[in-house]
Design an enzyme around this catalytic site. Structure first.
Site, PDB file in Angstrom:
ATOM      1  N   GLY A 184       7.083   2.738   5.536  1.00 45.85           N
ATOM      2  CA  GLY A 184       8.252   1.947   5.874  1.00 45.85           C
ATOM      3  C   GLY A 184       9.505   2.542   5.293  1.00 45.85           C
ATOM      4  O   GLY A 184       9.467   3.497   4.506  1.00 45.85           O
ATOM      5  N   GLY A 224      13.603   1.366   3.936  1.00 45.21           N
ATOM      6  CA  GLY A 224      14.591   0.337   3.644  1.00 45.21           C
ATOM      7  C   GLY A 224      15.860   0.959   3.130  1.00 45.21           C
ATOM      8  O   GLY A 224      16.001   2.190   3.060  1.00 45.21           O
ATOM      9  N   GLY A 225      16.794   0.107   2.740  1.00 48.18           N
ATOM     10  CA  GLY A 225      18.088   0.596   2.279  1.00 48.18           C
ATOM     11  C   GLY A 225      17.994   1.438   1.036  1.00 48.18           C
ATOM     12  O   GLY A 225      18.862   2.278   0.776  1.00 48.18           O
ATOM     13  N   MET A 226      16.939   1.249   0.231  1.00 46.49           N
ATOM     14  CA  MET A 226      16.834   2.001  -1.019  1.00 46.49           C
ATOM     15  C   MET A 226      15.884   3.187  -0.918  1.00 46.49           C
ATOM     16  O   MET A 226      15.592   3.830  -1.905  1.00 46.49           O
ATOM     17  CB  MET A 226      16.366   1.070  -2.147  1.00 46.49           C
ATOM     18  CG  MET A 226      17.415   0.055  -2.571  1.00 46.49           C
ATOM     19  SD  MET A 226      18.972   0.825  -3.023  1.00 46.49           S
ATOM     20  CE  MET A 226      18.446   1.807  -4.397  1.00 46.49           C
ATOM     21  N   GLY A 227      15.395   3.503   0.270  1.00 51.14           N
ATOM     22  CA  GLY A 227      14.556   4.687   0.386  1.00 51.14           C
ATOM     23  C   GLY A 227      13.408   4.511   1.354  1.00 51.14           C
ATOM     24  O   GLY A 227      13.317   3.521   2.069  1.00 51.14           O
ATOM     25  N   VAL A 250       9.119   4.706   1.944  1.00 53.00           N
ATOM     26  CA  VAL A 250       7.842   4.541   1.244  1.00 53.00           C
ATOM     27  C   VAL A 250       6.751   5.239   2.053  1.00 53.00           C
ATOM     28  O   VAL A 250       6.664   5.079   3.283  1.00 53.00           O
ATOM     29  CB  VAL A 250       7.507   3.049   1.070  1.00 53.00           C
ATOM     30  CG1 VAL A 250       6.176   2.895   0.329  1.00 53.00           C
ATOM     31  CG2 VAL A 250       8.617   2.334   0.316  1.00 53.00           C
ATOM     32  N   LYS A 253       7.609   5.786  -3.402  1.00 56.68           N
ATOM     33  CA  LYS A 253       8.909   5.396  -2.877  1.00 56.68           C
ATOM     34  C   LYS A 253       9.944   6.392  -3.373  1.00 56.68           C
ATOM     35  O   LYS A 253      10.125   6.571  -4.573  1.00 56.68           O
ATOM     36  CB  LYS A 253       9.290   3.987  -3.309  1.00 56.68           C
ATOM     37  CG  LYS A 253      10.631   3.560  -2.737  1.00 56.68           C
ATOM     38  CD  LYS A 253      10.863   2.067  -2.834  1.00 56.68           C
ATOM     39  CE  LYS A 253      12.139   1.697  -2.126  1.00 56.68           C
ATOM     40  NZ  LYS A 253      12.384   0.245  -2.119  1.00 56.68           N
ATOM     41  N   ASP A 306      15.819  -8.859  -6.877  1.00 57.41           N
ATOM     42  CA  ASP A 306      15.701  -8.560  -5.447  1.00 57.41           C
ATOM     43  C   ASP A 306      14.423  -9.175  -4.884  1.00 57.41           C
ATOM     44  O   ASP A 306      13.674  -8.529  -4.145  1.00 57.41           O
ATOM     45  CB  ASP A 306      15.724  -7.049  -5.220  1.00 57.41           C
ATOM     46  CG  ASP A 306      16.038  -6.686  -3.765  1.00 57.41           C
ATOM     47  OD1 ASP A 306      16.535  -7.570  -3.034  1.00 57.41           O
ATOM     48  OD2 ASP A 306      15.791  -5.537  -3.370  1.00 57.41           O
TER      49      ASP A 306
END
Length: 766
Positions: A16, A18-21, A23, A38, A132
């Protein structure tokens, strides 16, 4: 990156992004196990300070040994300078993917929330705040275990509310303090978990919008729709738990994760199932078939007593006396009545009383099919009235195929007193309607009681005087009797409450009657309801709570206790407890205007002004001349910022009720709404001031009026009195939700007062 080997990790598949990287699923070639890697964005890799903070957070999170926290195995850096963390790989899916398919089963949602809370509690013990918490950061394994991911990512950079910042704490799950860039503590995780819990139950987020700023506005300014309104069958205790987790002020939120865990574990999960449909009935006012039209009191009294009897049956919803009596003489057919009141059955009948002789007819009708289920006739004398009443109540229950408990059997068989013999009585002394004449009548004890109750329902100076004479007559016949003393106490109280007498000695008399009633029968609901009324007049709101709880423990459908308790809960800031009581009150007494006012008041003091106005308007529709409802509607309009509508409402109804002290308070109130300070001060009358001082609601209203015109000294005086002397300690409402006190909030004295109010609010036993 699929197919590459980074250090000892062989990248197998992308899981997957997301905004932070991104995975990836990988294999640890050294230990031959699957892990999740990640990789953090390159633009943060060159920030040494951010990198150091991330490393420290990763170390802290990896030290946490808890079944509901994803284990971090390693932190590393590629040759290109990309940071990554290696964590345990779990077979399963994120909670986000589960929620994409819709709401979860209630036990499942509660179970997941408990697990997440347990993991967060362990982290908080170690001084780590997640920051978060969201469905995308919660893994649900194939064994139904939850695993918290990405600890500490929100601490990576000192970001404000920018696009990058929103990815570090997804906007929809941010606490108000986090959304505003303020310092946060463990309570921000409580908020975020509350949002996740709400979403699991409702299938949607509590704060919505088409874009980020709209969501932020909702988080900061709006309360979510009650979860019980979105999903049937949820216990109201669950709504209260979520409400406390989603308090915008961190000081009002659940204090820690352990509190959330304890409250969830205390829930009766059986109560989360949708309740079975209760059979329901309305007893229409019995028609007076007697030759003498003055015997109306007797047919009304029989109606009331039958309602009281069958209301003790817990498996039956019975429309209360107040709403039932409003259908007297109505031309509506039974199907219409059943549909409007949402009841299955209708009982109607008639009473013929000639001297001591009685004849009662009744029929039970299926309101949906408009078919007769049962009909019966009962004959006897006044001495047989309790037997007739009991037989009729039992026949209703039998026809509805309801099995009574032993306690319900005793309640239906209970008789207020045995002696119903007659006594000559002078009943109209000084009655202005009788031109000062007196009459001598042959009256029975039961008739005396029913006539006194009849006067109580429509209080007037002469009527309440007659009620006292009638109760004394009944006492002279039957001797010491708890019900009669409680009724006499209600008459004394009503004389003061309705404004027909101002002598404080009347309240003392009411208290003496109360004490005697409780000595004779400590389990009499009417006595505890009277105790609630007296406590309210004395400003002892905690006393009201205890008295109402006691009354409801004996008679769960006691409308008077439901009204007082729900109203007082709103005064003391226990709105989550107040709401289900008011909802029940409206369900059994839907045609009584002030019950809808009670619903409106609860929503108003919860800052839900639009919802308050819905209930407030309904109260006025039901009874346009009811002063309490009209009064409340003006306040709700004003408090919602609808100044012009509030002033128009005063103009419409003030001429009809201008002789009452309450209503005359609205002339200065209207001037204050218009910003006319001089006019507002000129119109305040001394007797109005005296009246308003003796009530916490009125005192609060005076405080808001003085605040609106900038008379801050007077506003502080009235607000201090309302809170500290009269018990109006709804801290969440007064401190931040009451729009009409906005001028006062800048006054340093207000902050000091709120500190005291907060302590009182926290110390009240609900």
């Amino acid at each position: 990156m699929t197919g590459q080997t980074i250090l000892r990790y062989e990248i197998l598949d992308k899981l997957g992004q997301g905004g932070m990287g991104v995975v990836y699923k990988a294999r640890d070639t050294r230990l031959d196990r699957f892990v999740a890697l990640k990789f953090l964005p390159l633009h943060l890799g060159g920030d040494e300070e951010a990198k150091e903070r991330f490393i420290q957070e990763a170390k802290a999170a990896s030290a946490l040994d808890h079944v509901n926290i994803c284990t971090i195995h390693d932190i590393g850096e590629t040759n290109e300078g990309r940071l990554f963390i290696a964590m345990t790989f779990y077979e399963g899916e994120t909670l986000k993917k589960k929620l994409d398919r819709g709401a979860l089963a209630v036990p499942e949602a509660i179970g997941y929330t408990l697990q997440i809370a347990e993991g967060l509690a362990r982290a908080h013990e170690a001084g780590i705040i997640h920051r978060d918490v969201k469905p995308g950061n919660i893994m649900v394994t194939n064994r139904q275990q939850t695993k918290l991911l990405d600890f500490g990512l929100a601490k990576m950079a000192n970001v404000k509310l920018t696009k990058t910042g929103s990815t570090l704490g997804t906007v929809a799950y941010m606490s108000p303090e986090q959304a505003q860039g303020e310092a946060v503590d463990h309570r921000t995780d409580i908020w975020s978990l509350g949002v996740v819990f709400y979403e699991m139950l409702a299938g949607r987020r509590p704060f919505q919008g088409d874009y980020e700023q709209a969501v932020l506005y909702a988080i900061l300014n709006r309360d979510p729709e009650p979860i019980t309104a979105l999903r049937a069958g949820l216990p109201f205790a669950l709504e209260r738990i979520i409400g406390r987790a989603l308090e915008k002020n961190p000081a009002l939120r659940l204090p820690n994760m352990q509190s959330l865990i304890e409250e969830l574990k205390a829930l009766n999960l059986g109560e989360t199932k949708a309740p079975q449909h209760k059979k329901s009935i309305v007893v229409l006012p019995f028609t007076n078939l007697s030759p003498d039209p003055d015997n109306e009191y007797f047919s009304d009294g029989l109606t009331e007593e039958i309602i009281t009897d069958i209301s003790s049956v817990r498996s039956l919803r019975v429309i209360s006396r107040n709403s039932a009596m409003q259908l007297k003489g109505a031309s509506k057919d039974t199907r219409t009545i059943g549909r409007e009141l949402e009841v299955d059955y209708v009982l109607q009948g008639g009473v013929r009383k000639a001297g001591d002789t009685l004849r009662v007819t009744a029929q039970l009708i299926d309101a949906t099919a408009d078919t007769n289920i049962w009909s019966g006739k009962y004959s006897g004398t006044l001495r047989d009235v309790f037997t007739i009443q009991e037989e009729l109540s039992r026949k209703i229950v039998e026809s509805l195929q309801i099995t009574l408990t032993s306690g319900e059997e005793q309640q239906i068989a209970r008789r207020p007193f045995e002696n119903v013999q007659a006594l000559d009585l002078e009943i109209n002394p000084g009655d202005p309607k009788k031109s000062g004449e007196s009459t001598i009548e042959n009256v029975h004890a039961w008739e005396s009681y029913l006539r006194a109750r009849h006067e109580l329902w429509r209080p007037s100076a002469g009527g309440l005087d007659r009620a006292l004479i009638l109760i004394r007559n009944a006492l002279s016949i039957v001797g010491e009797n708890a019900l009669l003393y409680a009724t006499m106490g209600q008459v004394y109280f009503q004389q003061v409450h309705a404004g027909t007498a101002s002598d404080p000695g009347q309240i003392e008399e009411a208290s003496r009657c109360l004490n005697r009633a409780l000595e004779l029968d400590h389990d009499l609901p009417a006595a505890h309801a009277l105790r609630a009324s007296i406590s309210y007049k004395a400003g002892d709101l905690q006393g009201v709570v205890h008295a109402c709880k006691r009354a409801l423990s004996i008679d769960l459908n006691n409308a008077e206790a439901l009204f007082w308790l729900s109203t007082v809960y709103a005064h003391i800031g226990r709105n989550a407890e107040a709401r289900p009581l008011a909802q029940k009150l409206v369900s059994i007494d839907p045609l009584t205007s002030v019950n809808h006012w009670a619903r409106a008041w609860i929503e108003f003091t919860d800052g839900k002004f639009e919802e308050a106005l819905i209930h407030s308007r309904r109260a006025c529709e039901l009874d346009p001349e009811n002063f309490v409802s009209r009064w409340g509607h003006v306040v709700h309009l004003a408090g919602s910022g609808l100044t012009d509508e509030a002033c128009d409402e005063i103009d419409r109804f003030f001429p009809q009720i201008s002789e009452l002290p309450w209503s005359r308070s609205f002339l200065p109130y209207k001037a204050a709404l218009r910003g006319n300070r001089a006019e507002a001060l000129r119109l305040i009358e001394p007797d109005v001031v005296d009246f308003m001082w003796d009530d916490e609601y009125c005192s609060w209203q005076m405080a808001t009026m003085f605040s609106m015109v900038g008379e801050l000294d007077e506003s502080m005086k009235w607000l201090t009195h309302a809170a500290l002397d009269r018990g109006f300690v709804n801290y969440p409402f007064l401190s931040r939700k009451d729009m009409m006190l906005k001028n006062l909030r800048a006054d340093p004295r207000f902050a000091l007062l709120m500190e005291r109010v907060e302590k009182l609010w926290e110390g009240i036993e609900a």
